[in-house]
Design an enzyme around this catalytic site. Structure first.
Site, mmCIF file in Angstrom:
data_model
loop_
_atom_site.group_PDB
_atom_site.id
_atom_site.type_symbol
_atom_site.label_atom_id
_atom_site.label_comp_id
_atom_site.label_asym_id
_atom_site.label_seq_id
_atom_site.Cartn_x
_atom_site.Cartn_y
_atom_site.Cartn_z
ATOM 1 N N LYS A 22 0.836 -1.204 0.000
ATOM 2 C CA LYS A 22 0.000 0.000 0.000
ATOM 3 C C LYS A 22 0.873 1.258 0.000
ATOM 4 O O LYS A 22 0.639 2.178 -0.775
ATOM 5 C CB LYS A 22 -0.900 -0.013 1.246
ATOM 6 C CG LYS A 22 -1.549 1.313 1.563
ATOM 7 C CD LYS A 22 -2.491 1.213 2.736
ATOM 8 C CE LYS A 22 -1.912 1.639 4.063
ATOM 9 N NZ LYS A 22 -1.612 3.071 4.209
ATOM 10 N N ASN A 23 1.890 1.253 0.828
ATOM 11 C CA ASN A 23 2.686 2.463 0.992
ATOM 12 C C ASN A 23 3.657 2.712 -0.156
ATOM 13 O O ASN A 23 4.354 3.718 -0.168
ATOM 14 C CB ASN A 23 3.435 2.438 2.333
ATOM 15 C CG ASN A 23 2.471 2.629 3.498
ATOM 16 O OD1 ASN A 23 1.291 2.933 3.293
ATOM 17 N ND2 ASN A 23 2.976 2.449 4.714
ATOM 18 N N ARG A 121 0.513 14.169 13.279
ATOM 19 C CA ARG A 121 0.882 14.002 11.870
ATOM 20 C C ARG A 121 1.038 15.326 11.120
ATOM 21 O O ARG A 121 0.334 15.587 10.128
ATOM 22 C CB ARG A 121 -0.097 13.081 11.145
ATOM 23 C CG ARG A 121 -0.328 11.789 11.861
ATOM 24 C CD ARG A 121 -1.020 10.771 11.018
ATOM 25 N NE ARG A 121 -0.077 10.062 10.172
ATOM 26 C CZ ARG A 121 -0.404 9.020 9.436
ATOM 27 N NH1 ARG A 121 -1.625 8.582 9.435
ATOM 28 N NH2 ARG A 121 0.494 8.411 8.705
ATOM 29 N N PRO A 122 1.971 16.173 11.558
ATOM 30 C CA PRO A 122 2.192 17.428 10.843
ATOM 31 C C PRO A 122 2.870 17.188 9.488
ATOM 32 O O PRO A 122 3.352 16.089 9.228
ATOM 33 C CB PRO A 122 3.141 18.193 11.772
ATOM 34 C CG PRO A 122 3.842 17.146 12.565
ATOM 35 C CD PRO A 122 2.911 15.967 12.658
ATOM 36 N N ASP A 124 5.107 19.686 8.330
ATOM 37 C CA ASP A 124 6.084 20.775 8.277
ATOM 38 C C ASP A 124 7.362 20.374 7.524
ATOM 39 O O ASP A 124 7.948 21.183 6.809
ATOM 40 C CB ASP A 124 6.429 21.245 9.700
ATOM 41 C CG ASP A 124 6.884 20.105 10.588
ATOM 42 O OD1 ASP A 124 6.214 19.048 10.585
ATOM 43 O OD2 ASP A 124 7.909 20.239 11.275
HETATM 44 C C1 UD1 Z 1 4.293 6.653 6.484
HETATM 45 C C2 UD1 Z 1 3.366 5.486 6.217
HETATM 46 C C3 UD1 Z 1 2.693 5.079 7.506
HETATM 47 C C4 UD1 Z 1 3.723 4.798 8.578
HETATM 48 C C5 UD1 Z 1 4.717 5.949 8.706
HETATM 49 C C6 UD1 Z 1 5.883 5.651 9.621
HETATM 50 C C7 UD1 Z 1 2.657 5.873 3.941
HETATM 51 C C8 UD1 Z 1 1.532 6.144 3.015
HETATM 52 N N1 UD1 Z 1 2.366 5.888 5.239
HETATM 53 O O1 UD1 Z 1 3.468 7.714 6.977
HETATM 54 O O2 UD1 Z 1 1.929 3.914 7.230
HETATM 55 O O3 UD1 Z 1 3.071 4.632 9.796
HETATM 56 O O4 UD1 Z 1 5.264 6.274 7.423
HETATM 57 O O5 UD1 Z 1 6.578 4.541 9.200
HETATM 58 O O6 UD1 Z 1 3.758 5.570 3.517
HETATM 59 N N2 UD1 Z 1 6.551 14.165 10.990
HETATM 60 C C9 UD1 Z 1 6.698 15.501 11.301
HETATM 61 N N3 UD1 Z 1 6.614 16.410 10.295
HETATM 62 C C10 UD1 Z 1 6.394 16.042 9.000
HETATM 63 C C11 UD1 Z 1 6.253 14.677 8.701
HETATM 64 C C12 UD1 Z 1 6.339 13.760 9.727
HETATM 65 O O7 UD1 Z 1 6.899 15.879 12.455
HETATM 66 O O8 UD1 Z 1 6.349 16.918 8.112
HETATM 67 C C13 UD1 Z 1 6.631 13.176 12.076
HETATM 68 C C14 UD1 Z 1 5.304 12.456 12.282
HETATM 69 O O9 UD1 Z 1 4.447 13.179 13.131
HETATM 70 C C15 UD1 Z 1 5.751 11.167 12.897
HETATM 71 C C16 UD1 Z 1 7.068 10.889 12.198
HETATM 72 O O10 UD1 Z 1 7.509 12.140 11.679
HETATM 73 O O11 UD1 Z 1 6.000 11.343 14.271
HETATM 74 C C17 UD1 Z 1 6.996 9.848 11.105
HETATM 75 O O12 UD1 Z 1 6.095 10.244 10.139
HETATM 76 P P1 UD1 Z 1 6.280 9.885 8.602
HETATM 77 O O13 UD1 Z 1 7.468 9.007 8.421
HETATM 78 O O14 UD1 Z 1 6.236 11.147 7.827
HETATM 79 O O15 UD1 Z 1 4.975 9.065 8.316
HETATM 80 P P2 UD1 Z 1 4.026 9.184 7.081
HETATM 81 O O16 UD1 Z 1 4.810 9.473 5.846
HETATM 82 O O17 UD1 Z 1 2.872 10.044 7.421
#
Ligand code: UD1
Length: 418
Positions: A22-23, A121-122, A124
């Site tokens: 899926k991812n 889930r920000p 930023d």
């Molecule tokens: C992706 C996966 C999700 C998985 C996650 C972590 C997809 C479609 N989804 O989600 O299934 O649970 O990876 O392995 O691939 N964060 C920030 N700022 C940002 C982005 C992220 O602070 O701009 C933080 C998030 O709050 C979280 C961490 O970084 O604490 C990890 O998030 P991230 O790796 O970005 O997860 P997703 O890409 O949303």
């Protein structure tokens, strides 16, 4: 609304046919707008997140032909840089459209994305990365409006190896002028697959999986036919189910190194696991020994997406397990439901202490997120008596034919309308 009616106590035996990840499929679909030639993705799983992403592509003007599990996307007539709010609310991965739509139109407007309610889930990191590439961003009334006269390669250091931010920046940089370097990039296998896919379209991306991704902007990308990697989270879910219930299951399509952290724990739990190339065979007597601690980490650490399912295993292991969730703030909503089945769990902030009990009993429980929902199903398969897992909308977002595949393994599970 649908529910599962599950009669617990069966061991699981047989082969699981895994879906494509899926991812991976979600960012690949977003990437289809990077070219006006046809992009064909094989092995598209029939899950709601993918359907939503395909709707989004339709809304920006792509023509999509579906044939069984193959989707052919023709974005030659794509016109819109705007992603409608009603679809982005359903699907967090809609945020990937930012990078690819920006590359295509030099403009992208999207409302704040939805997805599982598992914490803040920000985005930023996505936005600051895009700014480094020359994008101007206006955030107003719940919308993010991005404009770039031109995208220019840059050095980007991520504060955290975010999967989505890494993918989004790659998508925005593939046709940027010059070279982009992403340091502290996420190393997940899905990023490696995205790199392989983009390079098959003529992009010049290297380093994925190693923490530093280098993207050399190219003038144009062409069409591609592609089969994505197998879903390691789906694989892990069935492995945990068989470990918990006992039995013997086999699967192929996910190399052991993609779920090494889970396999390591399951061996410590007492499972016998054999791996060869992309094949995994697991045997379990259904009586798991607890491990002391499991902590979620970015890849290659223990995946947050397997935390809930693994916690379900811990509820009947012999001893206590401390689970620490380091990625998302509210990823224990399933714990209260597991307690209804007799589990002994104390949650404090990011930690959950699970004291193994002799047995779980059937109960009516509600799935409030995707992986938490899978955890409830695993617990219900183990529990004595009948359980109802209510509200399958989250499970449907990520598992193709969950009940069908479990039934094939010998589980007593029925999907019922309520
Ligand atoms: C992706 C996966 C999700 C998985 C996650 C972590 C997809 C479609 N989804 O989600 O299934 O649970 O990876 O392995 O691939 N964060 C920030 N700022 C940002 C982005 C992220 O602070 O701009 C933080 C998030 O709050 C979280 C961490 O970084 O604490 C990890 O998030 P991230 O790796 O970005 O997860 P997703 O890409 O949303």
């Amino acid at each position: 609304m649908d529910k599962y009616v599950i009669e617990g106590g069966e061991k699981l035996y047989g082969c699981v046919a895994l879906q494509s990840a899926k991812n991976t499929v979600l960012p690949l679909l977003a990437a289809a707008v990077l070219t006006d030639e046809q992009v064909k993705i094989r092995g598209i799983p029939t899950i709601v997140d993918v359907e939503n992403m395909i709707h989004i592509l339709g809304e920006v003007g792509c023509k999509i032909k579906r044939q069984k599990e193959c989707a052919a996307i023709d974005s030659s007539n794509a016109v819109s840089h705007e992603i409608p709010a009603r679809l982005t609310k359903e699907l967090r991965s809609s945020v990937f459209m930012l990078g690819s739509v920006l590359t295509r139109f030099h403009r992208a407007k999207i409302s704040y994305p939805g997805g599982c309610d598992i914490g803040l889930r920000p985005i930023d990191l996505h936005l600051s990365g895009l700014k480094r590439l020359g994008v101007q961003i206006i955030e107003k009334d719940g919308y993010i409006d991005c404009v770039a006269d031109k995208l220019v390669g840059a050095e980007i250091l991520l504060d955290f190896p975010s999967v989505g931010a890494t993918e989004n920046i790659i998508l925005a940089a593939v046709k940027a002028e010059g070279i982009t370097v992403i340091r502290n990039a996420a190393k997940e296998p899905e990023i490696v697959d995205l790199q392989r896919f983009l390079n098959a379209m003529g992009a010049k991306v290297r380093g994925a999986g190693g923490g530093t991704v280098v993207i050399e902007g190219v003038k144009r990308l062409h069409g591609v036919e592609y089969t994505p990697i197998g879903d390691r989270i789906e694989a892990g879910t069935y492995l945990i189910a068989a470990a918990t219930c006992g039995g013997e299951i086999e699967m192929s399509g996910v190399p052991a190194e993609n779920i090494a952290a889970l396999l390591h724990k399951l061996r410590e739990n007492g499972c016998k696991i054999y791996t060869k190339n992309d094949k995994i065979l697991l045997t379990s007597n259904g009586r798991m020994k607890s491990v002391d601690i499991v902590e979620t980490m970015p890849f290659p650490g223990f995946p947050t997406d397997m935390q809930a399912q693994y916690a379900a295993l811990c509820t009947t292991a012999s001893g206590s397990t401390l689970v620490v969730e380091n990625l998302f703030e509210t990823r224990y909503r399933y714990a209260a439901e597991l307690k209804r089945m007799g589990a002994d769990i104390t949650v404090r902030g990011r930690a959950a202490l699970i004291r193994g009990v002799e047995k779980l009993h059937g109960a009516s429980v509600t799935a409030s997120d995707l992986r938490g929902g899978a955890a409830l199903v695993i617990a219900a398969l183990k529990a004595e008596g009948q359980s109802n897992v209510i509200d399958l909308s989250h499970i449907d977002r990520g598992y193709a034919d969950f009940e069908g595949k479990l039934k094939k393994l010998g589980a007593k599970i029925k999907r019922v309308k309520i």
